[in-house]
Enzyme design. Structure first.
Site, PDB file in Angstrom:
ATOM      1  N   HIS A   1       0.845  -1.212   0.000  1.00  0.00           N
ATOM      2  CA  HIS A   1       0.000   0.000   0.000  1.00  0.00           C
ATOM      3  C   HIS A   1       0.876   1.256   0.000  1.00  0.00           C
ATOM      4  CE1 HIS A   1      -3.163  -2.557   2.319  1.00  0.00           C
ATOM      5  NE2 HIS A   1      -3.608  -2.405   1.077  1.00  0.00           N
TER       6      HIS A   1
ATOM      7  N   LYS B   1     -17.568  -5.976   8.004  1.00  0.00           N
ATOM      8  CA  LYS B   1     -16.296  -6.702   7.921  1.00  0.00           C
ATOM      9  C   LYS B   1     -15.690  -6.825   9.305  1.00  0.00           C
ATOM     10  CE  LYS B   1     -12.990  -6.942   4.151  1.00  0.00           C
ATOM     11  NZ  LYS B   1     -12.187  -6.176   3.213  1.00  0.00           N
TER      12      LYS B   1
ATOM     13  N   ARG C   1      -1.583  -6.465  -8.369  1.00  0.00           N
ATOM     14  CA  ARG C   1      -0.469  -7.393  -8.197  1.00  0.00           C
ATOM     15  C   ARG C   1      -0.449  -8.481  -9.264  1.00  0.00           C
ATOM     16  NH1 ARG C   1      -2.248  -8.287  -2.159  1.00  0.00           N
ATOM     17  NH2 ARG C   1      -4.106  -8.300  -3.465  1.00  0.00           N
TER      18      ARG C   1
ATOM     19  N   SER D   1      -2.781  -7.523   3.181  1.00  0.00           N
ATOM     20  CA  SER D   1      -3.199  -7.410   4.586  1.00  0.00           C
ATOM     21  C   SER D   1      -3.581  -8.789   5.115  1.00  0.00           C
ATOM     22  CB  SER D   1      -4.396  -6.459   4.705  1.00  0.00           C
ATOM     23  OG  SER D   1      -4.042  -5.174   4.273  1.00  0.00           O
TER      24      SER D   1
HETATM   25  O1  PNS Z   1      -8.753  -2.978   0.804  1.00  0.00           O
HETATM   26  P1  PNS Z   1      -9.533  -3.230  -0.427  1.00  0.00           P
HETATM   27  O2  PNS Z   1     -10.341  -4.484  -0.321  1.00  0.00           O
HETATM   28  O3  PNS Z   1      -8.642  -3.224  -1.618  1.00  0.00           O
HETATM   29  O4  PNS Z   1     -10.543  -1.999  -0.595  1.00  0.00           O
HETATM   30  C1  PNS Z   1     -11.673  -2.104  -1.389  1.00  0.00           C
HETATM   31  C2  PNS Z   1     -12.477  -0.790  -1.369  1.00  0.00           C
HETATM   32  C3  PNS Z   1     -12.608  -0.235   0.024  1.00  0.00           C
HETATM   33  C4  PNS Z   1     -11.776   0.233  -2.234  1.00  0.00           C
HETATM   34  C5  PNS Z   1     -13.856  -1.106  -1.972  1.00  0.00           C
HETATM   35  O5  PNS Z   1     -14.399  -2.204  -1.322  1.00  0.00           O
HETATM   36  C6  PNS Z   1     -14.828   0.055  -1.888  1.00  0.00           C
HETATM   37  O6  PNS Z   1     -14.685   1.022  -2.592  1.00  0.00           O
HETATM   38  N1  PNS Z   1     -15.828  -0.069  -0.998  1.00  0.00           N
HETATM   39  C7  PNS Z   1     -16.820   0.942  -0.794  1.00  0.00           C
HETATM   40  C8  PNS Z   1     -18.165   0.474  -1.348  1.00  0.00           C
HETATM   41  C9  PNS Z   1     -18.234   0.717  -2.841  1.00  0.00           C
HETATM   42  O7  PNS Z   1     -18.127   1.827  -3.316  1.00  0.00           O
HETATM   43  N2  PNS Z   1     -18.441  -0.356  -3.629  1.00  0.00           N
HETATM   44  C10 PNS Z   1     -18.597  -0.200  -5.057  1.00  0.00           C
HETATM   45  C11 PNS Z   1     -17.579  -0.949  -5.837  1.00  0.00           C
HETATM   46  S1  PNS Z   1     -17.977  -2.667  -5.864  1.00  0.00           S
END
Ligand code: PNS
Length: 159
Positions: free
Chosen positions: A17, A41, A90, A128
């Site tokens: 990150h 979560k 990745r 993570s």
């Molecule tokens: O740590 P991550 O899993 O890479 O993060 C994912 C994240 C937080 C960027 C994604 O889950 C997110 O944007 N969540 C907020 C809800 C949302 O907007 N969802 C729409 C896209 S499916």
């Protein structure tokens, strides 16, 4: 002014990150790193803790701001005036999921663009989830997380 957002769970923030944060910060005037507060979560760290960790690891990056958000990324990006969302990739598995997220975000946030930064080869195995999997058994996580964050993780698993 070009403002971008790099959102994630950051539970915990990893060296992967941090590499994306540093590289993205060079591409934009302001980069907002935003931790998702997701009540569904089961996170190791609270959103306040994750924000604090992000503040620690980005303290020397002058154009990086740290935030947290609930709900949709597209809504939060609009609220803070970020026109670009940054994602790290990745491998092909990441790409498949990220491409879907890109398509959804494009429907939800009409003016939002997504850019993908390829992970450095050093971080291909870093996540993570892997960090927690190793840390829970007391394994070495030095190559996964910034040194300032390691004690917080060790402390969590002591409890
Ligand atoms: O740590 P991550 O899993 O890479 O993060 C994912 C994240 C937080 C960027 C994604 O889950 C997110 O944007 N969540 C907020 C809800 C949302 O907007 N969802 C729409 C896209 S499916």
């Amino acid at each position: 002014m070009r403002k971008a957002i790099y959102a994630g769970s950051f539970d915990p923030v990893t060296l992967g990150h941090l590499d994306i944060i540093k590289r993205a910060a060079k591409l934009f005037d302001v980069l907002v790193v935003a931790a998702l507060e997701n009540p569904n979560k089961n996170a190791l760290f609270t959103v306040e803790e994750r924000k604090e960790h992000l503040e620690i690891v980005t303290r020397d990056l002058k154009n990086v701001e740290v935030a947290s958000f609930r709900g949709l990324l597209a809504d939060f990006a609009k609220e803070i005036g970020a026109s670009v969302t940054v994602r790290g990739l990745r491998n092909a598995v990441d790409f498949a999921a990220e491409y879907q997220m890109f398509l959804i975000n494009r429907k939800l946030g009409k003016d939002m663009e997504t850019i993908f930064l390829a992970a450095d080869e050093e971080h291909l195995s870093v996540s993570s989830t892997n960090t927690k999997e190793v840390a829970v058994f007391g394994g070495n996580i030095d190559f996964m997380v910034p040194p300032e964050i390691k004690p917080f993780i060790i402390e969590k698993y002591k409890k």
